[in-house]
Structures are given as structure tokens and as C-alpha cells.
Write an enzyme that holds these catalytic residues in place. Structure first.
Site, mmCIF file in Angstrom:
data_model
loop_
_atom_site.group_PDB
_atom_site.id
_atom_site.type_symbol
_atom_site.label_atom_id
_atom_site.label_comp_id
_atom_site.label_asym_id
_atom_site.label_seq_id
_atom_site.Cartn_x
_atom_site.Cartn_y
_atom_site.Cartn_z
ATOM 1 N N GLY B 53 2.040 14.650 33.163
ATOM 2 C CA GLY B 53 2.880 14.631 31.982
ATOM 3 C C GLY B 53 2.499 15.767 31.035
ATOM 4 C CB SER B 54 4.358 17.719 28.524
ATOM 5 O OG SER B 54 4.970 18.543 29.484
ATOM 6 N N GLY B 55 1.799 17.140 27.064
ATOM 7 C CA GLY B 55 1.023 16.549 25.973
ATOM 8 C C GLY B 55 -0.473 16.734 26.169
ATOM 9 C CG HIS B 56 -2.235 15.635 29.069
ATOM 10 N ND1 HIS B 56 -2.667 14.651 28.220
ATOM 11 C CD2 HIS B 56 -1.408 15.024 29.965
ATOM 12 C CE1 HIS B 56 -2.131 13.499 28.584
ATOM 13 N NE2 HIS B 56 -1.357 13.700 29.638
ATOM 14 C CE LYS B 104 -4.046 14.378 33.966
ATOM 15 N NZ LYS B 104 -2.924 15.269 34.308
ATOM 16 C CG ASP B 109 0.306 11.330 36.756
ATOM 17 O OD1 ASP B 109 0.530 10.434 35.923
ATOM 18 O OD2 ASP B 109 0.293 12.546 36.478
ATOM 19 C CG HIS B 218 -1.415 9.341 29.254
ATOM 20 N ND1 HIS B 218 -2.370 9.168 30.228
ATOM 21 C CD2 HIS B 218 -0.631 10.357 29.661
ATOM 22 C CE1 HIS B 218 -2.154 10.043 31.203
ATOM 23 N NE2 HIS B 218 -1.119 10.781 30.886
#
Lengths: 329, 329
Positions: B53-56, B104, B109, B218
Site C-alpha cells: 500500500g501507499s503511505g509508507h 511484507k 498483500d 498502517h
């Protein structure tokens, strides 16, 4: 907000010890000072030194390395380094080719750096300086007359650092630095004020949904507050203000830096960079060099700055592109 | 807090376009997908892909480069990439030596990556995977059984990336990856919850002055809240918890990563790193490799994670030390 510190009085010293630990292969801290220097100093070239108050990390220690600075000097948070520390740094790195100080244009910084230069010269050392004043946030008729030194300083580090490594003399470096500084302009905005380390109080008050144009990197509030509309709108505003500084025509080539002020996410920085790209394409301006990241922060301020450097000589671009092992470039 | 975005639905796509602009010399975005890949793919070696996911950010696109990943795949914020994007990435980089997916350990995922692997194999491609589960925040008796994949994933990218460049086979890389993952442990703490992009609501509630141990990337809250005392106290807690994972004796060599979760200043990261150094010295543990920075963030969460990797073979250290042009390493 809780912050990961120990005793506040130990903060800067422990930061510098952390830097020396993490980057131990290349950097050392000079004990009991704010100095981080390269482990091995090239005595055949002019040595560059920059520095200032802490709270702007990774500036300036992140730019110490081959092809950039020989040493950085950190003061307490938002307070310039002591003259004695700057003088000690000069002595640490000075070779026969001399030392160039890269000073951000804040009154207290300029005073301390120039005092150290004077003392070093008295001891027979060859020292000169340039003063970076890239902040173009002063509105016509504003009482804030001083163009401050902000993120554009990093372009100056890079270009002069690469030129110094190639053997440019102190006199030539000063001239090059002054030309680059004249071609560099930065404008910053805050989306939220920073807080000083360990403090709950914002440095200035900004209403929700408002942004402040022309903020400084020490928590100085800007010259105008406006509602935030979008990244694209913001990019357009900053670009227009920056282009006023140039004799803008279709042959301009620019280096562009998007700089996060600390609490702004990497996602936002890239979104904003993408808007800058599209808008400059519409203006027919050629971007020949571009960077995005946290280069000169203001502790935990949410905001961003945009720097333009007009590439007036091919060599400037070549110097920007040269490799360096400074960890924050 | 106001954030520098345009329409929220365009966020990830505009981030990736920004990445492709800023790093245009080395990276490209595959249009209409979450894929960032190297401009020139080495077809003589196993290609590595990671994503999530994005945000990392800068995970994972910041690790695409020579000697690390061949491509990264980004999904929406905190949501894994679509199977079709992962499959497209595999096809973009697959050569005769095959593709290794570095996943991950989050349920969604793993599901999407393994589904893409299955589909690629059906098309005759050589694909395998490793699953990173370095998060050791599970307390005895906790219902949270799954060891998640967090910042230690970056060590896996680096070691496998250097080994792949040296010509290691897919089978050997998988084996090496599994050994490295077994030796990697991470523990994170939050000082304040993050907020989702554009939202004013914290993802979880943390009282002032409290820290949360064992948070996820998250926004998952941790397993225990405690008052914050000092950086040193925190370092001691995390080190003790991490060392439990190892058969700890005086011959251990460790690689150490201090990772900022997004809103934590660089000053705090170095102060914490300095405490980690001092405490490990007291334990007679040799640190042979060390990094500090924002490597895998959780949007704007204030906090930090500490990763240990026990160097079980000399080659692992050599792979960590090899150069790469991935911009976030």
C-alpha cells in the site's frame, strides 16, 4: 507532542554524536563543539564550511562529504554557532588553498561567521565568505527587508563543493558563489507552525485550513495568510512569485528544488513536484535538474519551499550533477 | 492538518508521476499502474520486485535502482496493489533468470502477490517469493499472532539486491532471503497516531505524554501504552525486547536501523541512535552496519522503529555495504 529526547540541554550534542555514530565511516564530530567534519580532509583544495542554528536537519551536517562541505558547525536550536566553534572549524580544515564560509543571511549568523573569519585571518589563515540570501518572500513595501538564506543554500554547497574539488581557487569560488546566489530564489509556505523541541506551543498561530506565504526557517510567520485550495494552486502561486525574480524568456534553464520543512510527507512533496513540472512545461521553461526531499527543515513545521536556480553557465549544471558522498544530497 | 494534495482520488497517481519527474534519469512510471521501474532492466540477473500500500514512502519506490529492486508496485493508501498491477510488474522486469517477489507479511498483500505469482507462472514465467515478517511486537499470549513485515524489509531489499546483481540464482536468493528474514527483528513505537491523508482524525487515540509499543505501519495501535520517559529509556526497552529474539552472546554482530515513521524529526532519530549505540556498547554487542532515516513510514505518524539484523554470514555485511543508486537507501 512528545518528542524522543533526553535532557533538553543535551539535545544538540547528542544529535551530533548520533550523526558521528551513523556515518562513522566518513564523518567525525569534534568533541565539545558543534563541528562535524570529513574524516579525511583534502588539503589540496579550498575547504568549504557552512553552518547555523540547529533545527534545520539534515542541514548542514548532511552536506559534509567529498564534493560538498569539508565541515559543518551547528549551534543551539535556531541560534547560530559560537564564533569560537566556527574558528575551530576553520582551523580543522584549513589548507594552503584557504577556506570559504557559506553563510545564511541572518544577522546573528553573519556576525558570528565574519567575526570568526576576522580572527582566523589574524592568525594568518586564508579565509573568505559568501552570504546566501535566496529567500524572495519580501513583499513590496514590507518592513521585512532582509532576504534570508534558506533551502537554496544547498545548491550553493553543491556547486561550490564540486568546483572546489576540481581545484578552483578561493577567489574564483567566491565569485562563482556570488553569481549562483544572484540566480537563486526560494519561497516557502507553512501549513502549520512548527513547535520548538519539547514544547507544546506552536511558534506562530495559523488557523485551520490556512497557509502562510513567505515563512522563514526559524518559525518566522509569513507575509500573507490564505486558505489552502490545492497543491496545483499553491504551485502556481509560488512559481509566479519566483518567476518575477527572473528575466524570464523561453531560453531559461532552471534547476528546481522542492524542500519539505519537516512534517510534510514525502507523498505531498512528490504531488507538489508533479504540479511544478506540469506548470513549468506550460510556461515553456526547461527544467534541467530537479530534487525533492527534506533538505533544510524547520524542526517539525508542516510546509514546503520551492527553489529556482537559473543555470546561467553550463558548468553550474555539471557541478550539480557531479557525484558526492554527502549523505543528505 | 491541511495537506498538500489535489483531489484525494488522484493522490497516489500524482505521487508516482512526481517520482518519475524527480528521478527521471533512472526511474520510469508505467502509465495507469502503481509501477515504478528502473529505466534499464538488467536481463542477465534475477529481477526483484517489492510493493504494498501507499503511505509508507519512500518505501518501496525509493529502493528501485541498481543493486536493489528492479520495480516497485504501489497500491492505494494502506491497501495492497492490485494483482493485475503486480502481474504487469513481473512481466515488465522478467528475464531468463526469473523474478523474486519480496512481500511484507500482511494478509491482503500476501494474497495479491501470490495470486500474481500464480498467474505469471501459468504464462511460463519463472517467479518465486519471500515473505518478510520482521515485526516482533507480539507479546506472549497476545491474540495478534501475525509477525508483520515492517522496516526490516529494507535490509532484505538491499542484501538480495546486491546478491542478485552478482548473479545469484532465484533458488539461492530465496534461500538467502529466508535466512536474512529469520535474523531480522523490528519493534516500533508511536508517540502520536498518524492521520490518513486529508483527514483530521487520528487513526488511533494516544493520550498526551504516552507512547504505544508495537504499533504497525498502517496505523495499527500497539500492545501496550506507557508514559514516555526519555530517549534512553525507550532505547533500552526496545533493545531488550529485540535481544530476546536472539541467542545473544558476545560474538554477535548486528546491523542496526533506526527508522523514523514520518513525523519524527531527524534530530530525534539521531538522539535515539546515539542511545542505541551506547547501550549496545554496554551489552558488548558489535554494531557492524548502521543506518538512520525515514525508510518505511506510516504517513505522518510520530514514532520510531528499531531493527536488528544479526549478521550470520560475512557476505551479508558485504551485500549491505555494496553501492546502489536507489535514492532512498
Amino acid at each position: 507532542m512528545t518528542q524522543i529526547i533526553n535532557k533538553p540541554k543535551d539535545t544538540v550534542s547528542q544529535v551530533l554524536n548520533g550523526v558521528a555514530f551513523i556515518h562513522q565511516e566518513k564523518l567525525v564530530r569534534i568533541k565539545d563543539t558543534g563541528i562535524i567534519k570529513k574524516k579525511s580532509i583534502e588539503t589540496e583544495q579550498v575547504a568549504l564550511i557552512s553552518g547555523g542554528g540547529s533545527g534545520h536537519e539534515p542541514a548542514h551536517f548532511g552536506y559534509v562529504g567529498d564534493g560538498m562541505l569539508s565541515a559543518s558547525v551547528s549551534g543551539p536550536i535556531f541560534i547560530p554557532p559560537k564564533t569560537s566553534d566556527i574558528l575551530a572549524a576553520i582551523k580543522e580544515v584549513a589548507g594552503a588553498q584557504g577556506v570559504l564560509l557559506i553563510i545564511k543571511n541572518f544577522e546573528a549568523d553573519v556576525t558570528n561567521f565574519l567575526e570568526a573569519e576576522k580572527l582566523a585571518k589574524k592568525e594568518g589563515l586564508l579565509v573568505d565568505h559568501v552570504i546566501v540570501n535566496d529567500d524572495c518572500s519580501i513583499e513590496e513595501g514590507s518592513y521585512k527587508k532582509r532576504r534570508r538564506g534558506v533551502a537554496g543554500t544547498i545548491f550553493v554547497h553543491k556547486i561550490l563543493g564540486a568546483a572546489a574539488r576540481e581545484g578552483m581557487s578561493l577567489e574564483e569560488l567566491k565569485k562563482l558563489g556570488e553569481a549562483v546566489i544572484l540566480a537563486t530564489n526560494t519561497l516557502g509556505v507553512a501549513l502549520a507552525s512548527g513547535k520548538e523541541m519539547g514544547s507544546e506551543e506552536p511558534v506562530f498561530v495559523l488557523e485551520k485550513g490556512q497557509i502562510s506565504y513567505g515563512i522563514g526557517i526559524h518559525g518566522e510567520s509569513g507575509y500573507r495568510e490564505e486558505p489552502f485550495y490545492s497543491s496545483e494552486y499553491l504551485a502556481n502561486e509560488l512559481i509566479n512569485k519566483l518567476l518575477i525574480q527572473y528575466d524570464h524568456n523561453h531560453t531559461n534553464q532552471f534547476a528546481v528544488m522542492v524542500n519539505g520543512l519537516g512534517a510534510t510527507t514525502i507523498m505531498e512533496q512528490y504531488i507538489f513536484a508533479n504540479d511544478v513540472k506540469r506548470l513549468l512545461q506550460l510556461e515553456d521553461i526547461e527544467v534541467v535538474f530537479q530534487k525533492s526531499g527534506n533538505f533544510m527543515t524547520s524542526t517539525n513545521m508542516a510546509g514546503i519551499s520551492l527553489t529556482f536556480l537559473e543555470i546561467k553557465e553550463e558548468a553550474w549544471l555539471k557541478y550539480l550533477e557531479k557525484e558526492t558522498d554527502a549523505f543528505a544530497w
